[in-house]
Motif scaffolding. Structure first.
Motif, PDB file in Angstrom:
ATOM      1  N   LEU A 185       0.827  -1.212   0.000  1.00 58.12           N
ATOM      2  CA  LEU A 185       0.000   0.000   0.000  1.00 58.12           C
ATOM      3  C   LEU A 185       0.863   1.263   0.000  1.00 58.12           C
ATOM      4  CD1 LEU A 185      -2.943  -0.870   2.429  1.00 58.12           C
ATOM      5  CD2 LEU A 185      -2.844  -1.056  -0.047  1.00 58.12           C
ATOM      6  N   GLY A 186       2.151   1.113   0.089  1.00 56.43           N
ATOM      7  CA  GLY A 186       3.041   2.285   0.043  1.00 56.43           C
ATOM      8  C   GLY A 186       3.109   3.047   1.357  1.00 56.43           C
ATOM      9  N   ILE A 187       2.595   2.433   2.428  1.00 54.88           N
ATOM     10  CA  ILE A 187       2.555   3.128   3.725  1.00 54.88           C
ATOM     11  C   ILE A 187       3.972   3.361   4.241  1.00 54.88           C
ATOM     12  CG2 ILE A 187       1.865   2.867   6.145  1.00 54.88           C
ATOM     13  CD1 ILE A 187      -0.599   1.338   5.083  1.00 54.88           C
ATOM     14  N   ARG A 188       4.815   2.369   4.027  1.00 56.33           N
ATOM     15  CA  ARG A 188       6.178   2.458   4.550  1.00 56.33           C
ATOM     16  C   ARG A 188       6.928   3.637   3.914  1.00 56.33           C
ATOM     17  NH1 ARG A 188       9.842  -2.336   6.470  1.00 56.33           N
ATOM     18  NH2 ARG A 188       7.989  -2.460   7.736  1.00 56.33           N
ATOM     19  N   GLN A 189       6.809   3.748   2.592  1.00 56.95           N
ATOM     20  CA  GLN A 189       7.504   4.837   1.896  1.00 56.95           C
ATOM     21  C   GLN A 189       6.974   6.194   2.364  1.00 56.95           C
ATOM     22  OE1 GLN A 189       6.271   2.083   0.570  1.00 56.95           O
ATOM     23  NE2 GLN A 189       7.145   1.595  -1.436  1.00 56.95           N
ATOM     24  N   LEU A 190       5.654   6.247   2.541  1.00 56.07           N
ATOM     25  CA  LEU A 190       5.052   7.513   2.951  1.00 56.07           C
ATOM     26  C   LEU A 190       5.473   7.897   4.364  1.00 56.07           C
ATOM     27  CD1 LEU A 190       3.332   9.286   1.282  1.00 56.07           C
ATOM     28  CD2 LEU A 190       1.316   8.392   2.402  1.00 56.07           C
ATOM     29  N   ARG A 191       5.583   6.884   5.219  1.00 59.60           N
ATOM     30  CA  ARG A 191       6.013   7.157   6.589  1.00 59.60           C
ATOM     31  C   ARG A 191       7.430   7.739   6.583  1.00 59.60           C
ATOM     32  NH1 ARG A 191       4.846   2.100   9.846  1.00 59.60           N
ATOM     33  NH2 ARG A 191       2.682   2.700   9.588  1.00 59.60           N
ATOM     34  N   THR A 192       8.269   7.171   5.747  1.00 54.75           N
ATOM     35  CA  THR A 192       9.637   7.687   5.613  1.00 54.75           C
ATOM     36  C   THR A 192       9.605   9.122   5.104  1.00 54.75           C
ATOM     37  OG1 THR A 192      10.264   5.463   5.015  1.00 54.75           O
ATOM     38  CG2 THR A 192      11.905   7.157   4.623  1.00 54.75           C
ATOM     39  N   ALA A 193       8.711   9.349   4.135  1.00 58.07           N
ATOM     40  CA  ALA A 193       8.609  10.690   3.567  1.00 58.07           C
ATOM     41  C   ALA A 193       8.190  11.703   4.627  1.00 58.07           C
ATOM     42  CB  ALA A 193       7.614  10.694   2.418  1.00 58.07           C
ATOM     43  N   VAL A 194       7.251  11.325   5.476  1.00 63.25           N
ATOM     44  CA  VAL A 194       6.777  12.242   6.530  1.00 63.25           C
ATOM     45  C   VAL A 194       7.929  12.598   7.464  1.00 63.25           C
ATOM     46  CG1 VAL A 194       5.305  12.384   8.589  1.00 63.25           C
ATOM     47  CG2 VAL A 194       4.358  11.558   6.435  1.00 63.25           C
ATOM     48  N   VAL A 195       8.695  11.575   7.852  1.00 61.28           N
ATOM     49  CA  VAL A 195       9.834  11.821   8.753  1.00 61.28           C
ATOM     50  C   VAL A 195      10.841  12.752   8.076  1.00 61.28           C
ATOM     51  CG1 VAL A 195      11.808  10.701   9.905  1.00 61.28           C
ATOM     52  CG2 VAL A 195       9.538   9.664   9.996  1.00 61.28           C
ATOM     53  N   ASP A 196      11.087  12.511   6.788  1.00 59.33           N
ATOM     54  CA  ASP A 196      12.042  13.354   6.053  1.00 59.33           C
ATOM     55  C   ASP A 196      11.551  14.806   5.981  1.00 59.33           C
ATOM     56  OD1 ASP A 196      13.568  11.152   5.720  1.00 59.33           O
ATOM     57  OD2 ASP A 196      13.026  10.801   3.618  1.00 59.33           O
ATOM     58  N   ILE A 197      10.282  14.980   5.657  1.00 61.29           N
ATOM     59  CA  ILE A 197       9.745  16.349   5.536  1.00 61.29           C
ATOM     60  C   ILE A 197       9.795  17.064   6.888  1.00 61.29           C
ATOM     61  CG2 ILE A 197       7.698  17.733   4.954  1.00 61.29           C
ATOM     62  CD1 ILE A 197       6.896  15.461   3.016  1.00 61.29           C
ATOM     63  N   GLU A 198       9.491  16.293   7.935  1.00 58.86           N
ATOM     64  CA  GLU A 198       9.552  16.887   9.282  1.00 58.86           C
ATOM     65  C   GLU A 198      10.969  17.380   9.589  1.00 58.86           C
ATOM     66  OE1 GLU A 198       6.023  14.475  11.672  1.00 58.86           O
ATOM     67  OE2 GLU A 198       8.071  13.673  11.635  1.00 58.86           O
TER      68      GLU A 198
END
Lengths: 710, 135
Positions: A185-198
């Motif tokens: 579902l791409g959740i893992r990649q998105l979670r990484t993206a959120v951490v990166d943006i933060e």
């Protein structure tokens, strides 16, 4: 990705295999018929090796111990092992054909491991203008068919339940489900993206604060610390929640075990029951002894004597009566006659004066009586005593006899029933493992204590979070005020705003994926699973009422009254397999992932209508608005039995794998080469040829194809 | 005459071959009763079946006639039986009375032994085997 063709050379016994797969969306199924030891597993490993190389096989054996070339290959002669996969990729740019080739050279040694050269992999895009080789084939493949999900795309019968059931710890099992959901579902990649943006956002904030001067810099730094503290609290909260979940699951498992032991009955209660039954039996034994004593009394009783010897005894009494009638007895009349003579009055009232005729007659009678033999005395005595005994009669014995036997039968029944109950209670007691009960009780108490600790920590964290959140809000407000008064460059402000927007967007998408998307997988899983096991969606009486994926991505099977079933112990083998397939299918469908689904021996534990429904569910062509897919089933003849009609309709390609080692026991025809190897032919489940014909095939009514050449 | 036992001096015997069988079940400490009870039951069975066994030369004494004192109704039954079978005169010969009864008892003792042997509850087996007229 949809694989069109698989060619395998010299991989184990697969010397020269060429298999065409269906990529027709209307007929997404390819059937590969193969009996045990025909090369199914080798084909499975050959495809995985072709796609991902040796690294993907390292969980099967260490690369040093793996030998791809046939064991029959002579030592010292190099063997080229090669797998070629032709496949299609459809993306925004359209559909394109690709060819992946992987080869390696092995030289078997007389002893020890093979001498293996470097693997060479080549990925080409096939175009009308010619083949175009792509750089970094691994990264392309990982994008199309991620290696970490190899278990989802390629499963074999023995491992098919690994997402759902035990033989491994619950934590590992959950991780597989989590990984599958998060990756597809791409959740893992998105979670990484959120951490990166933060992180970027924090950098921009710090920069803006530095530009703005002392107060804002200080406030920003303080806010960062508070947000970090908040994040740490959230992380700790999540960690503790997971721990709490694990403790509760552990508690549930141990409680179930304890209850199953106690289901036999509480030890104390059983001991009490045994004691009661033993007392009852002792009491019954007492009654039995009394009853036997009564019988003994009956056996030696006068009543028995009267009953059995009734004839002669009655006859004798009649004889004595007759003697009495004849006045031969009783002799006791002499005493009366003497008394009367002495009184001078007869029993008839007449006087017996001396010299009277009447007195003379009485005196004569007395003389006659006194002159009788001594036997008469005995008979007289006997008659009187016998008459006295006549109160006991036959009727008395008959009644006592019936009563004694009836009582004994009742007592024997009671004793038998109590003895059986006692034996059963003792057997139940023997089943109770007292030591295990004690262990489990202690372990549950310990788990309860741990649960209390975790709940206390969670409560403390809740309180801390409220405080820190309040401080954060205050600090943000303070920061906003400071920012209003500060002089931040427009460029930085814009970048920061964009960062904030991106962060909001990423978080929203993440929430969407973790919420509604997982829910869609859950709903689809439930429907498909029920379709396979034949449960009515509105059913309120079945053992399994629903399946779902929780917010923590665990698969849960529910029964009546929302009781949760343990997939290891309370779901049968066929349902475990159905649940796993339903999960894989639902997840790939919701994720929109076009990928092959290879399943080796999927119907091993399934039969009857469940088997038909399972095949029906996993081969059903996708609706126009659904994600197209490709499914390859590797099936034995016994798995094929009963589902041929579905395969006729659904399969777009057929292949059969056979092994020369099955001649002559199972295979009908001997192949030209002597060396053991496996071959493929294009026979369907309705056909046989000179390569694949087996001795039972005529009985199965399989049509003979002449095309194949041995 | 009540209380007088004319059989006190008579030896009570049973066939030597039956004695060990009967003594498994009857006798001191045995479940069914005394040896005299076995003998009496045998007598009743023999009379009921109208059967006597020819007296064996080898007999074994198990009691003397004083035993009848404890159940003096048995003397009455013995004598009634003797009178019925042999007439009043036999009462003058107590040994003949006992010999007559022993003939029946010997037959009945064989029946008793057969029913006791192999039975879980010999008393029950005997009581069940006795044919009782309907109540």
């Amino acid at each position: 990705m949809r694989i069109q063709r698989i060619r395998v050379h010299n991989f184990k016994l697969l010397r020269d295999i060429d298999i065409q797969l269906s990529i027709d969306p209307a007929k997404p199924l390819t059937v590969i018929r193969a009996e045990n030891a025909s090369g199914k597993t080798s084909l499975h490993y050959a495809i995985i090796w072709g796609l991902y190389g040796m690294d993907a096989l390292k969980n099967i054996a260490s690369p040093r111990d793996i030998r791809f070339s046939s064991k029959a290959a002579p030592a010292g002669s190099p063997v080229l092992i090669e797998v070629v996969l032709d496949f299609q990729i459809t993306d925004e740019a359209g559909t394109a054909d690709y060819r992946l080739t992987r080869h390696v050279q092995e030289t078997p040694q007389a002893t020890g491991p093979v001498d293996r050269g470097r693997e060479v992999v080549k990925l080409s895009k096939l175009t009308a203008a010619g083949d175009k080789e792509l750089d970094q084939p691994e990264s392309w493949l990982d994008q199309w068919l991620p290696k970490r999900l190899v278990d989802i795309f390629f499963t074999n019968g023995d491992d098919v339940q690994k997402f759902i059931t035990g033989k491994q710890e619950a934590r590992l099992r959950q991780e597989k489900v989590h990984l599958a959901i998060e990756s597809l579902l791409g959740i893992r990649q998105l979670r990484t993206a959120v951490v990166d943006i933060e992180a970027v956002q924090r950098t921009l904030d710090r920069k803006a604060a530095r530009d703005a001067g002392g107060k804002l810099e200080r406030v920003t730094s303080e806010l960062e610390k508070l947000e970090l503290a908040l994040k740490e609290i959230d992380d700790e909260y999540e960690r503790l929640t997971v721990r709490l979940g694990n403790i509760e699951k552990n508690q549930s498992r141990k409680t179930r075990e304890l209850e199953s032991i106690r289901g036999i009955g509480e030890l104390d209660a059983i001991n009490q029951e045994i004691q009661g039954l033993e007392q009852d039996l002792a009491s019954l034994e007492g009654y039995r002894r009394k009853n036997l004593a009564t019988m003994t009394g009956l056996l030696r009783s006068e009543a028995l004597s009267w009953t059995l010897a009734c004839g002669p005894l009655t006859m004798a009494l009649a004889r004595l009566d007759k003697l009495t009638d004849l006045r031969k007895i009783p002799k006791t009349s002499t005493q009366i006659l003497e008394d009367r003579l002495e009184l001078g009055v007869c029993i008839c009232g007449e006087t017996l004066d001396p010299g009277s005729t009447h007195r003379d007659e009485v005196a004569k009678l007395l003389a006659e009586q006194q002159g009788r033999d001594p036997i008469a005395d005995r008979l007289t005595d006997l008659r009187y005593r016998a008459k006295a005994l006549r109160s006991v009669n036959q009727q008395d014995f008959t009644e006592a006899h019936a009563e004694a036997l009836g009582d004994f039968a009742k007592l024997a029944d009671s004793i038998r029933s109590k003895t059986t109950a006692l034996q059963a209670a003792k057997e139940r007691r023997a089943l109770i493992d007292e030591e295990r009960v004690r262990e489990l009780t202690e372990e549950l108490a310990e788990l309860d204590r741990k649960k209390g600790d975790v709940n206390f920590k969670l409560g403390t964290l809740d309180t801390r979070r409220v405080t820190v959140q309040y401080d954060c809000d205050q600090k943000r407000e303070e920061k906003r005020n400071a920012e209003r008064n500060a002089n931040i460059s427009r460029d930085l402000a814009v970048r920061r705003d964009v960062g904030l927007d991106l962060l909001s967007l990423a978080r929203a998408v993440q929430e969407q994926l973790e919420g509604p998307y997982v829910q869609r997988v859950s709903n689809r899983l439930d429907r498909m699973f029920k379709d396979i096991i034949g449960a009515d969606n509105g059913d309120t009486t079945g053992v399994i009422t629903s399946t779902s994926i929780t917010s923590s991505f665990d698969i849960v099977v529910s029964s009546q009254h929302d009781n949760k079933l343990d997939p290891d112990f309370e779901v049968n083998g066929a349902s475990q397999r159905a649940l796993t397939l339903a999960f894989v299918w639902s997840l790939m469908e919701v994720a929109g992932t076009v990928a092959p689904r290879f399943i080796d021996t999927p119907l091993g534990m399934v039969s009857g209508t469940t088997k038909e429904r399972m095949v029906e569910a996993i081969t059903r062509p996708p609706a126009p608005d659904e994600t197209p897919y490709q499914v390859v089933l590797l099936l034995t003849r016994s798995e094929l039995a009963g589902v041929e009609h579905i395969l006729d309709e659904r399969a777009g390609a057929f292949n059969t794998l056979s092994s020369s080692q099955h001649y002559p026991l199972d295979l009908v025809y001997k192949w030209a080469e002597d060396e053991p190897h496996s071959r493929s032919c294009g026979c369907s489940h309705r056909e046989q040829c000179k390569i694949c014909a087996r001795r039972q095939d005529n009985d199965l009514g399989l049509r003979f194809r002449e095309e194949s050449v041995v | 005459m009540s209380g007088m036992n004319p059989y006190a001096s008579v030896e009570m015997t049973m066939p030597a071959d039956l004695h060990p069988k009967i003594s498994q079940f009857f006798g001191p400490g045995k479940p069914v009763g005394r040896m005299i009870d076995a003998w009496w039951l045998g007598l009743c069975i023999g009379v009921k079946h109208g059967q006597q066994r020819k007296r064996s030369d080898e007999v074994r004494k198990f009691a003397d006639g004083t035993i009848f004192a404890s159940d003096d109704w048995r003397i009455v039954h013995l004598e009634l039986l003797a009178v019925a079978k042999k007439g009043e005169a036999i009462l003058a010969q107590p040994r003949d009375v006992i010999r007559l009864a022993s003939g029946y008892a010997d037959y009945g003792l064989e029946w008793v032994a057969e029913h006791c042997l192999g039975a879980n509850e010999p008393i029950l087996a005997l009581l069940n085997a006795i044919e009782v007229p309907a109540a």
